[in-house]
Write an enzyme that holds these catalytic residues in place. Structure first.
Site, PDB file in Angstrom:
ATOM      1  N   ASP A 171       0.879  -1.092  -0.086  1.00  0.00           N
ATOM      2  CA  ASP A 171      -0.013  -0.150   0.048  1.00  0.00           C
ATOM      3  C   ASP A 171       0.911   1.370  -0.002  1.00  0.00           C
ATOM      4  OD1 ASP A 171       0.760  -0.272   2.733  1.00  0.00           O
ATOM      5  OD2 ASP A 171      -1.286  -0.435   3.439  1.00  0.00           O
ATOM      6  N   ASN A 220      10.517   3.523   8.850  1.00  0.00           N
ATOM      7  CA  ASN A 220       9.126   3.255   9.519  1.00  0.00           C
ATOM      8  C   ASN A 220       9.079   3.889  10.734  1.00  0.00           C
ATOM      9  OD1 ASN A 220       8.699   1.675   7.151  1.00  0.00           O
ATOM     10  ND2 ASN A 220       8.130  -0.213   8.445  1.00  0.00           N
TER      11      ASN A 220
END
Length: 478
Positions: A233, A292
């Site tokens: 995604d 992240n």
């Protein structure tokens, strides 16, 4: 105009969106949204993938006539199939505890520096490589004849055809980002059988046609192709960043914040590894060079713990709290597991000698300040490590609805923030399908179309930059 169904699965919900694309138009509507609720069973935390598939079928039924279907989801997790193509148990959730301590065992065979030089992937305990190492002695893996990442598993159930989409495969820590092919040496040294993986596919390539049984169940009239998109995604979301030129950073916000740059080649230096940056593959051979960050997961877990209060009220209370009173490291793995998040945030502040946030408004402000600070650090580090200039930060995804977070990110980075689109992953999914069918041109054309058709909000940096430097110093050296 043509209609494209984007199946977009997040860690807490899934949706089927319909994008209608014309030469100078791009419209996105929601056909169906459904929950994604992991289930804790005696053996650990599992995804309810059958419920997700039922949601996809319901969404395709609600979508009506479409010219193609594309699927994107979160990364790293997979399903195992037996020799007959049947699923061997529910896929393990990346937040499951089975990978605790596994990385150190892997590094004993392939040292961390060598692993990074070969695959370019940051350390994260849930990377597919560590999941497979944790599963090495299980009977389930011994029985498996095929491994399909989550979007590829759903595509297989829809079409009967198997493939491994490259942008998602690059999150397994088994891909060489320089070649866009498997890192066979790493796999061989760790005893991972790459024959488990189906052939690689790239965004824009065909992934089969909906089975007749799927057509019957959804009421669609065939043939309906499934088109490979950036099935991670984040790859789809970055494809939908409405940037002009190349001097931009992006932050894909949602359960995670993925903050970084779009590059033409990976950065595989030891400094990059030490800064925990990852080199994942994107559209057209680009590299998503990013870090992240725990993201809005921190707030989501607090809201759940507080009994789901009104989010608007929480944000108003947070805006009234003094800025940067307390901050935590939003990338710290201590916040990875679910449960007791307000308590863990308070403990982190207490341990670092900062004022302990106690009310929901104070904790929410701590989270938002901490996320903005993490965004600042990631953008600055990426610019430095990649030697890449940045004039603007594009924020896409669910966090664009949070005006306070967007303004704090602009303040922290000292750069303008352009927020939008919110449904970036679904829009990137739709645009790759449309491009594969000849309706839009190259990446720059896709981004110009987004800029003309999607609502965007610009935030200019405000306040005292020194306060952000002081807050950053509280978190210690990078």
């Amino acid at each position: 105009m043509k209609a494209y169904a984007a199946v977009d699965l997040g860690a807490s919900s899934g949706r089927v969106m319909v994008g209608r694309v014309g030469p100078d138009s791009l419209e996105l509507t929601e056909a169906h949204r459904f929950p994604n609720r992991p289930v804790r069973v005696p053996e650990g935390l599992r995804w309810d993938v059958l419920s997700l598939y039922a949601g996809v079928l319901d969404g395709l039924r609600a979508a009506g006539r479409v010219d193609s279907v594309g699927i994107d989801s979160w990364a790293v997790d997979y399903g195992l199939l037996d020799a007959d193509g049947a699923l061997l148990g529910n896929p393990v959730h990346y937040r499951d505890a089975r990978t605790e301590g596994v990385a150190e065992k892997v590094w004993a065979t392939v040292p961390a520096a060598e692993l990074y030089a070969a695959t370019g992937l940051q350390y994260a305990p849930f990377n597919t490589l560590y999941q497979l190492s944790a599963a090495a002695s299980t009977s389930q893996l011994a029985q498996a004849r095929r491994l399909l990442l989550i979007p590829d598993l759903l595509a297989y159930w829809l079409t009967g055809e198997q493939g491994t989409e490259l942008t998602n495969a690059s999150t397994t820590q088994l891909i060489d980002p320089r070649t866009g092919d498997w890192s066979r040496d790493v796999a061989a040294r760790l005893g991972i059988d790459l024959a488990l993986f189906a052939p690689l596919r790239r965004p824009g390539e065909p992934a089969g046609l909906l089975r007749s049984s799927v057509l019957e169940e959804t009421g669609l009239t065939g043939p309906v192709p499934v088109t490979t998109v950036g099935s991670h995604d984040t790859a789809s979301a970055v494809a939908a960043v409405p940037a002009v030129g190349e001097r931009f950073a992006y932050i894909c916000t949602g359960t995670w914040s993925l903050a970084g740059l779009e590059l033409t080649a990976p950065v595989l230096t030891e400094d990059s590894r030490a800064a925990n940056f990852t080199n994942e593959l994107g559209l057209d051979g680009t590299v998503r060079y990013l870090r992240n960050i725990m993201g809005l997961w921190l707030l989501q877990e607090c809201v759940r713990d507080w009994g789901d209060p009104d989010l608007g009220g929480l944000l108003r209370d947070a805006a009234a709290v003094p800025a940067l009173r307390s901050v935590v490291d939003a990338g710290d793995a201590v916040f990875l597991a679910p449960g007791r998040m307000p308590e863990r945030i308070a403990q982190a502040c207490r341990a670092s000698g900062q004022p302990v946030p106690r009310t929901p408004g104070e904790i929410t402000r701590c989270i938002l300040d901490s996320l903005a600070l993490a965004h600042r650090r990631a953008v600055a580090d990426a610019r430095r490590l990649a030697d890449h200039p940045v004039d603007v930060v594009h924020v896409v995804g669910g966090g664009t609805r949070n005006a306070l977070l967007c303004q704090l990110t602009a303040d922290a980075c000292g750069l303008p923030v352009v927020a939008g689109p919110t449904e970036a992953a679904a829009l990137g999914n739709v645009l790759v399908q449309a491009r594969a069918h000849g309706l839009v041109g190259e990446r720059a054309d896709m981004r110009r179309l987004l800029g003309r058709t999607q609502p965007l909000t610009r935030y200019e940096p405000q306040g005292d930059a020194e306060r952000w430097r002081e807050a950053e110093a509280r978190l210690g050296a990078r």
